[in-house]
Design a protein around this motif. Structure first.
Motif, PDB file in Angstrom:
ATOM      1  N   ASP A   1       0.794  -1.221   0.000  1.00 59.41           N
ATOM      2  CA  ASP A   1       0.000   0.000   0.000  1.00 59.41           C
ATOM      3  C   ASP A   1       0.828   1.273   0.000  1.00 59.41           C
ATOM      4  N   LEU A   2       2.110   1.170   0.298  1.00 63.51           N
ATOM      5  CA  LEU A   2       2.985   2.333   0.254  1.00 63.51           C
ATOM      6  C   LEU A   2       4.292   1.943  -0.420  1.00 63.51           C
ATOM      7  N   TRP A   3       4.792   2.833  -1.291  1.00 68.01           N
ATOM      8  CA  TRP A   3       6.007   2.554  -2.046  1.00 68.01           C
ATOM      9  C   TRP A   3       6.967   3.747  -1.948  1.00 68.01           C
ATOM     10  N   GLY A   4       8.248   3.445  -1.941  1.00 68.43           N
ATOM     11  CA  GLY A   4       9.240   4.492  -2.077  1.00 68.43           C
ATOM     12  C   GLY A   4       9.434   4.848  -3.537  1.00 68.43           C
ATOM     13  N   ARG A   5      10.385   5.730  -3.795  1.00 64.88           N
ATOM     14  CA  ARG A   5      10.668   6.153  -5.177  1.00 64.88           C
ATOM     15  C   ARG A   5      11.654   5.232  -5.869  1.00 64.88           C
ATOM     16  N   GLY A   6      12.321   4.402  -5.098  1.00 68.75           N
ATOM     17  CA  GLY A   6      13.227   3.436  -5.706  1.00 68.75           C
ATOM     18  C   GLY A   6      14.660   3.915  -5.786  1.00 68.75           C
ATOM     19  N   THR A   7      15.566   2.943  -5.883  1.00 69.12           N
ATOM     20  CA  THR A   7      16.979   3.219  -6.083  1.00 69.12           C
ATOM     21  C   THR A   7      17.493   2.274  -7.166  1.00 69.12           C
ATOM     22  N   LEU A   8      18.276   2.815  -8.098  1.00 70.61           N
ATOM     23  CA  LEU A   8      18.727   2.039  -9.246  1.00 70.61           C
ATOM     24  C   LEU A   8      20.004   1.281  -8.943  1.00 70.61           C
ATOM     25  N   VAL A   9      19.954  -0.006  -9.208  1.00 73.14           N
ATOM     26  CA  VAL A   9      21.138  -0.863  -9.098  1.00 73.14           C
ATOM     27  C   VAL A   9      21.516  -1.313 -10.506  1.00 73.14           C
TER      28      VAL A   9
ATOM     29  N   GLN B   1       7.140   7.014 -12.463  1.00 75.14           N
ATOM     30  CA  GLN B   1       6.671   7.091 -11.088  1.00 75.14           C
ATOM     31  C   GLN B   1       6.641   5.713 -10.438  1.00 75.14           C
ATOM     32  N   SER B   2       6.485   5.717  -9.139  1.00 72.33           N
ATOM     33  CA  SER B   2       6.354   4.465  -8.389  1.00 72.33           C
ATOM     34  C   SER B   2       4.942   3.916  -8.539  1.00 72.33           C
ATOM     35  N   PRO B   3       4.778   2.626  -8.348  1.00 72.30           N
ATOM     36  CA  PRO B   3       3.423   2.047  -8.399  1.00 72.30           C
ATOM     37  C   PRO B   3       2.537   2.611  -7.301  1.00 72.30           C
ATOM     38  N   VAL B   4       1.233   2.632  -7.593  1.00 70.55           N
ATOM     39  CA  VAL B   4       0.222   3.068  -6.637  1.00 70.55           C
ATOM     40  C   VAL B   4      -0.857   1.996  -6.570  1.00 70.55           C
ATOM     41  N   LEU B   5      -1.225   1.614  -5.363  1.00 70.24           N
ATOM     42  CA  LEU B   5      -2.290   0.618  -5.175  1.00 70.24           C
ATOM     43  C   LEU B   5      -3.629   1.262  -5.539  1.00 70.24           C
ATOM     44  N   VAL B   6      -4.376   0.655  -6.470  1.00 67.03           N
ATOM     45  CA  VAL B   6      -5.678   1.191  -6.842  1.00 67.03           C
ATOM     46  C   VAL B   6      -6.840   0.281  -6.439  1.00 67.03           C
ATOM     47  N   ILE B   7      -6.554  -1.013  -6.281  1.00 63.15           N
ATOM     48  CA  ILE B   7      -7.568  -1.979  -5.848  1.00 63.15           C
ATOM     49  C   ILE B   7      -6.894  -2.991  -4.935  1.00 63.15           C
ATOM     50  N   TYR B   8      -7.531  -3.310  -3.811  1.00 59.09           N
ATOM     51  CA  TYR B   8      -7.044  -4.384  -2.947  1.00 59.09           C
ATOM     52  C   TYR B   8      -8.208  -5.294  -2.578  1.00 59.09           C
ATOM     53  N   GLN B   9      -7.875  -6.467  -2.094  1.00 56.52           N
ATOM     54  CA  GLN B   9      -8.884  -7.441  -1.663  1.00 56.52           C
ATOM     55  C   GLN B   9      -9.958  -7.615  -2.734  1.00 56.52           C
ATOM     56  N   ASP B  10      -9.533  -7.824  -3.931  1.00 59.66           N
ATOM     57  CA  ASP B  10     -10.357  -8.100  -5.120  1.00 59.66           C
ATOM     58  C   ASP B  10     -11.081  -6.885  -5.680  1.00 59.66           C
ATOM     59  N   ASN B  11     -11.694  -6.071  -4.809  1.00 59.61           N
ATOM     60  CA  ASN B  11     -12.588  -5.039  -5.349  1.00 59.61           C
ATOM     61  C   ASN B  11     -12.697  -3.783  -4.490  1.00 59.61           C
ATOM     62  N   LYS B  12     -11.784  -3.600  -3.570  1.00 57.18           N
ATOM     63  CA  LYS B  12     -11.858  -2.446  -2.676  1.00 57.18           C
ATOM     64  C   LYS B  12     -10.893  -1.351  -3.126  1.00 57.18           C
ATOM     65  N   ARG B  13     -11.347  -0.116  -3.026  1.00 59.31           N
ATOM     66  CA  ARG B  13     -10.527   1.020  -3.417  1.00 59.31           C
ATOM     67  C   ARG B  13      -9.915   1.683  -2.184  1.00 59.31           C
ATOM     68  N   PRO B  14      -8.596   1.900  -2.201  1.00 60.46           N
ATOM     69  CA  PRO B  14      -7.978   2.677  -1.108  1.00 60.46           C
ATOM     70  C   PRO B  14      -8.501   4.105  -1.123  1.00 60.46           C
ATOM     71  N   SER B  15      -8.344   4.757   0.003  1.00 64.21           N
ATOM     72  CA  SER B  15      -8.727   6.156   0.089  1.00 64.21           C
ATOM     73  C   SER B  15      -8.001   6.969  -0.977  1.00 64.21           C
ATOM     74  N   GLY B  16      -8.752   7.832  -1.659  1.00 60.99           N
ATOM     75  CA  GLY B  16      -8.151   8.700  -2.661  1.00 60.99           C
ATOM     76  C   GLY B  16      -8.204   8.166  -4.073  1.00 60.99           C
ATOM     77  N   ILE B  17      -8.586   6.912  -4.239  1.00 59.85           N
ATOM     78  CA  ILE B  17      -8.701   6.347  -5.588  1.00 59.85           C
ATOM     79  C   ILE B  17     -10.104   6.628  -6.110  1.00 59.85           C
ATOM     80  N   PRO B  18     -10.205   7.197  -7.306  1.00 58.90           N
ATOM     81  CA  PRO B  18     -11.529   7.586  -7.845  1.00 58.90           C
ATOM     82  C   PRO B  18     -12.481   6.406  -7.988  1.00 58.90           C
ATOM     83  N   GLU B  19     -13.770   6.704  -7.892  1.00 56.16           N
ATOM     84  CA  GLU B  19     -14.802   5.673  -7.979  1.00 56.16           C
ATOM     85  C   GLU B  19     -14.856   5.020  -9.355  1.00 56.16           C
TER      86      GLU B  19
END
Lengths: 122, 106
Positions: A110-118, B41-59
């Protein structure tokens, strides 16, 4: 503010070692499983390792088992990844991620950092 | 070893509905989640537990998981939804990611 900040990446020769760090702030680090996830250039995500809150359980993807070691220091709010015997195929951005565990198989990052390149290259 | 399969690419027109599938053996017996990764950018969780949206993810983001297939649906797709999407599940103590799907909003 919740933050995960990775460091320690860089260029290393094949067979070499590197230690990655992830400094955490904004949440109770000691209460959470933590993971490392990597992404080779232009490729998809690959989970690398995770560690339980007490450090008593650690799991690794087969390709790094025996070469990489995940650890944590709750006093320093930090996660580590010791990487030995590095190979060209280990070249990737390494992300630190918090693992939210809601059940034995009900987990997500549910939370990710920005990453570091290796980069592993001669 | 367990595998999750996604289509490499999906295209959608703005305002239309995009569907991205993720296939795996008896995936419906596991919990699936989905991540969005915009370029650079880094990955962002948009769906968890099959069908639930984290806070801040659009409907407009929704998902389902049954049988061998999990599906991420984006209704009223916007240009900002153009990204790579990854499904993920756990097999024993191992996290498995799908290969990713590049969503193009034409």
């Amino acid at each position: 503010e919740v933050q995960l900040v990775e460091s320690g990446g860089g260029l290393v020769q094949p067979g070499g070692s590197l230690r990655l760090s992830c400094a955490v702030s904004g949440f109770t680090f000691s209460s959470h499983w933590m993971s490392w996830v990597r992404q080779a250039p232009g490729k998809g995500l690959e989970w690398v390792a995770n560690i339980r809150q007490d450090g008593g359980e650690k799991n690794y993807v087969d390709s790094v088992e025996g070469r990489f070691t995940i650890s944590r220091d709750d006093a320093k709010n930090s996660l580590y990844l010791q990487m030995n015997s590095l190979r060209a195929e280990d070249t990737a951005v390494y992300y630190c991620a918090r693992a939210l565990v809601m059940g034995p198989t009900n987990r997500n990052f549910d939370l990710w950092g920005r990453g570091t390149l290796v980069t592993v290259s001669s | 070893s367990y595998e999750l399969t996604q289509p490499p690419s999906v295209s959608v027109s703005p305002g239309q509905t995009a569907s991205i599938t993720c296939s795996g053996d008896k995936l419906g017996d596991k919990y699936a989640c989905w991540y969005q990764q915009r370029p650079g950018q880094s990955p962002v969780l948009v769906i968890y537990q099959d069908n639930k949206r984290p806070s801040g993810i659009p409907e407009r983001f929704s998902a389902s998981n049954s049988g061998n297939t999990a599906t991420l649906t984006i209704s009223g797709t916007q240009a900002m939804d153009e990204a790579d999407y990854y499904c993920q599940a756990w097999d024993s103590s191992t996290a498995i990611f799908g290969g990713g799907t590049k969503l193009t909003v034409l």
